[in-house]
Each structure stands twice: as C-alpha cells, then as structure tokens.
Design an enzyme around this catalytic site. Structure first.
Site, mmCIF file in Angstrom:
data_model
loop_
_atom_site.group_PDB
_atom_site.id
_atom_site.type_symbol
_atom_site.label_atom_id
_atom_site.label_comp_id
_atom_site.label_asym_id
_atom_site.label_seq_id
_atom_site.Cartn_x
_atom_site.Cartn_y
_atom_site.Cartn_z
ATOM 1 N N THR A 14 0.815 -1.223 0.000
ATOM 2 C CA THR A 14 0.000 0.000 0.000
ATOM 3 C C THR A 14 0.839 1.260 0.000
ATOM 4 O O THR A 14 0.457 2.267 -0.597
ATOM 5 C CB THR A 14 -0.956 -0.040 1.217
ATOM 6 O OG1 THR A 14 -1.887 -1.094 1.002
ATOM 7 C CG2 THR A 14 -1.731 1.252 1.377
ATOM 8 N N SER A 57 1.774 -7.574 -0.791
ATOM 9 C CA SER A 57 2.600 -8.507 -0.007
ATOM 10 C C SER A 57 2.009 -9.908 0.041
ATOM 11 O O SER A 57 2.708 -10.876 0.343
ATOM 12 C CB SER A 57 2.862 -7.968 1.397
ATOM 13 O OG SER A 57 1.714 -8.039 2.192
ATOM 14 N N THR A 89 1.593 -4.386 4.297
ATOM 15 C CA THR A 89 1.487 -4.715 5.724
ATOM 16 C C THR A 89 0.835 -6.076 5.972
ATOM 17 O O THR A 89 0.919 -6.605 7.075
ATOM 18 C CB THR A 89 0.670 -3.650 6.471
ATOM 19 O OG1 THR A 89 -0.664 -3.655 5.962
ATOM 20 C CG2 THR A 89 1.288 -2.271 6.330
ATOM 21 N N ASP A 90 0.181 -6.636 4.951
ATOM 22 C CA ASP A 90 -0.572 -7.879 5.194
ATOM 23 C C ASP A 90 0.307 -9.012 5.723
ATOM 24 O O ASP A 90 -0.160 -9.851 6.492
ATOM 25 C CB ASP A 90 -1.246 -8.360 3.894
ATOM 26 C CG ASP A 90 -2.452 -7.505 3.523
ATOM 27 O OD1 ASP A 90 -2.870 -6.675 4.341
ATOM 28 O OD2 ASP A 90 -2.963 -7.681 2.403
HETATM 29 C C1 SIN Z 1 -0.328 -5.432 1.023
HETATM 30 O O1 SIN Z 1 -0.031 -6.064 2.033
HETATM 31 O O2 SIN Z 1 0.395 -5.410 0.014
HETATM 32 C C2 SIN Z 1 -1.630 -4.691 0.949
HETATM 33 C C3 SIN Z 1 -2.038 -4.080 2.214
HETATM 34 C C4 SIN Z 1 -1.047 -3.120 2.829
HETATM 35 O O3 SIN Z 1 0.032 -2.850 2.345
HETATM 36 O O4 SIN Z 1 -1.413 -2.561 3.889
#
Ligand code: SIN
Length: 329
Positions: A14, A57, A89-90
């Site tokens: 993100t 991710s 963050t995932d």
């Molecule tokens: C991801 O993990 O690529 C999508 C969500 C995020 O980055 O918060």
C-alpha cells in the site's frame, strides 16, 4: 560529519500504491519514487534506492524473501550502514520474522509499510518511511534483529502482529508492547530482547518445503488433514483451540502424521503459551504431546510456520526441530 548510508529496498504494498486501476489502487511506486516524493529523507541519510519487487505482499513467495535476505546481507556487508524495507502490511509479521531469523548482519534492519495508500487523505506512508529511516540511522537497533516501524512505534519482529484491517494503529506486540517509539526526530528504545537472536542459514538452492497451516474449528471433521501426507506437505502447523486442544476424531490422523513429519501445535487465540500438563482429556495438550506432536510454546501460528519452514529448508531432522521449539522462549 559523514552521513550514514542507508538502502531503501522496495517490495510494493500500500505504501507504493498510487495508481488506480478500475476501482482500486495497485503498486506502482518504487523506492526511488518514494524517496523523491519526500526530500527530507536525503537530509537524514545518504540513500541508495533498491527496487526489489512491485507486488502486494500477499503475492510474496519464500523464494522472494530468501533472495531479499541475500540482497540485504550483501548491501549491509559492502555498501550501507542500515537498510529500510518497504512492503505491504498484510504479511509484515511473517516477512520481518523470516528476516530476523535469517539475516547474518547485525546492522539495523527496519521494515515499514502503510495502512492508507498515498491517494487517501491521512495516508501514513511518508510518516512511516521517515520514522523508519530515523530508526535505521539511530543505530539503536544494531544487534537487536529486525524491527517493524509503524505509526511511530518500534515493534520487534518476534512479536509484531497485524491486528486490524484498516486502522493506521493496526500493529501490536501483545502481550508485550512496542520496544520503542519515535517522537519528533528522536528514537527511543525502552526494551531489548532478553535472549540471543536465533539464526538459521538456508542454502537458496536447497529443496523447497511446504508447511500446511490448519485451523481446528468447531464441528469440522478434519478430513482434509488426513490427506496432508499425500498432498506432499513437509510439515504442519496446527492452529489448535485455546491452550492446545483438538476434537478427538482427528487424533489418530495427527498421531500418524506426527510419525512422518513435524506437526507443531500453536493456539488459534494467537496469544499466550500453549499448555503442557493442565488438561488430560482426549485431544488435550498433554494428549497431543504424548502422540508425538511438538509444542509451539509462545509462538503464534504464523510465526511458528515461518520457523518450521526455515528449519525444514535448512535440513533439520524432526528431532532437531523438536529441540528448537522445546527451547524456544
Ligand atoms: C499489502 O499487504 O500489500 C496490501 C495491504 C497493505 O500494504 O497494507
């Protein structure tokens, strides 16, 4: 005074999603674009940008992460004083723990991301990136292993968890707290790990391994688990109920699986240590241990799966794996 040299290595996520496709955003900003959009960064460190991947991710594979480990160790050995990794963050709680277990260097490794993309009001990517860079150049996390900086908190990768789908304060290290924080330009470390960092060396050419994460849930027959061996899994993390409990109908299957591969049980509560000797009903924690399963102790299922994967990849036997988990704190 010479400036610290830091590599910013981008993987996507993100923090890098500024382009709209159909109704939503997709990754498209690499490390150089992130740094160019925030000139303050170059006042803090001499920055080398490394565009490593450009994915959400959820699309990262173990092969990407082992290649990332190698890239980071090379950068830290030859070119820079610290690295900042930007990613989605995932999966940060898994990727940062994998780096913590595999990176050879003791120099600072800081992972960050964003909960709100750069097109959203109140987006947190730039604040997280500058905070992560401040932590990296502070040197305060040298020798502490990989840390995750989000929302001005510094979490240790051993404990950090994503606990919310969208809130910028999504990260927690429960039952501990963050190990430190950032206030204005000051970096504070209040806690340090009490134990040495456990390190695993994985040969990138070693055979791939696959670890099944299976959640035990009310009323399920567990039929699928019976096929784990024939599907080619090399190990299993059992996300058991409560303190390490399962329904009796899968006990024979589990005992059979545990005789051929490591079967590690953790708690689906994702909090607290699984017990050893409090309950003795069929399917209790003491029953699982008697049947040859391995306790994940205080590791939650996602972290236990990363550890088991790396131990298998590094060629450890079932008994050596049991030993690592038994000595885990
Ligand atoms: C991801 O993990 O690529 C999508 C969500 C995020 O980055 O918060």
């Amino acid at each position: 005074m010479t400036m610290p040299r830091v590599a910013i290595v981008s993987l996507g996520g993100t923090i890098s999603m500024a382009k709209k496709v159909d109704a939503g955003v997709v990754p498209n900003l690499d490390a150089e674009s992130l740094v160019t959009s925030l000139p303050e960064l170059r006042a803090i460190a001499e920055i080398k940008t490394v565009p490593f991947r450009m994915v959400a991710s959820s699309g990262l594979k173990f092969s990407d992460l082992l290649a990332l480990r190698e890239e980071l160790d090379n950068l830290l050995k030859n070119e820079v004083d610290a690295v900042v990794v930007t990613q989605g963050t995932d999966t940060i709680e898994e990727t940062s723990f994998l780096l913590n277990l595999t990176i050879q260097s003791d120099k600072p490794v800081v992972v960050t991301g964003a909960m709100r993309d750069p097109t959203t009001p109140g987006s947190d990517g730039q604040a997280n990136l500058i905070a992560a860079l401040r932590v990296a150049v502070s040197g305060f996390t040298s020798g502490l292993g990989t840390v995750v900086v989000m929302n001005d908190d510094i979490h240790h990768s051993r404990y950090v968890k994503k606990t919310h789908t969208s809130n910028p304060a999504a990260f927690s290290s429960f039952p501990l707290g963050p190990i430190g924080w950032i206030s204005e330009d000051r970096v504070r470390i209040a806690l340090k790990p009490a134990t040495e960092r456990f390190r695993i060396t994985v040969d990138a050419g070693s055979p791939e391994k696959e670890v099944l994460l299976f959640t035990v849930s009310l009323g399920d027959s567990g039929r699928l688990l019976g096929h784990a061996g024939e599907f080619g899994y090399d190990g299993i993390i059992l996300e058991a109920m409560g303190a390490g409990h399962v329904y009796p109908s899968i006990l024979d299957t589990l005992e059979k699986l545990a005789s051929i591969m490591p079967v590690v049980f953790a708690s689906r509560t994702r909090n607290g240590e699984v017990l050893e000797k409090t309950y003795s009903f069929r399917g209790s924690e003491s029953d699982l241990l008697k049947r040859g399963l391995i306790s994940a102790r205080s590791l939650d299922p996602l972290k236990a799966r990363i550890l088991l994967y790396l131990l298998l990849r590094s060629g450890r036997s079932k008994e050596e794996i049991r030993n690592v988990f038994n000595n885990w704190t």
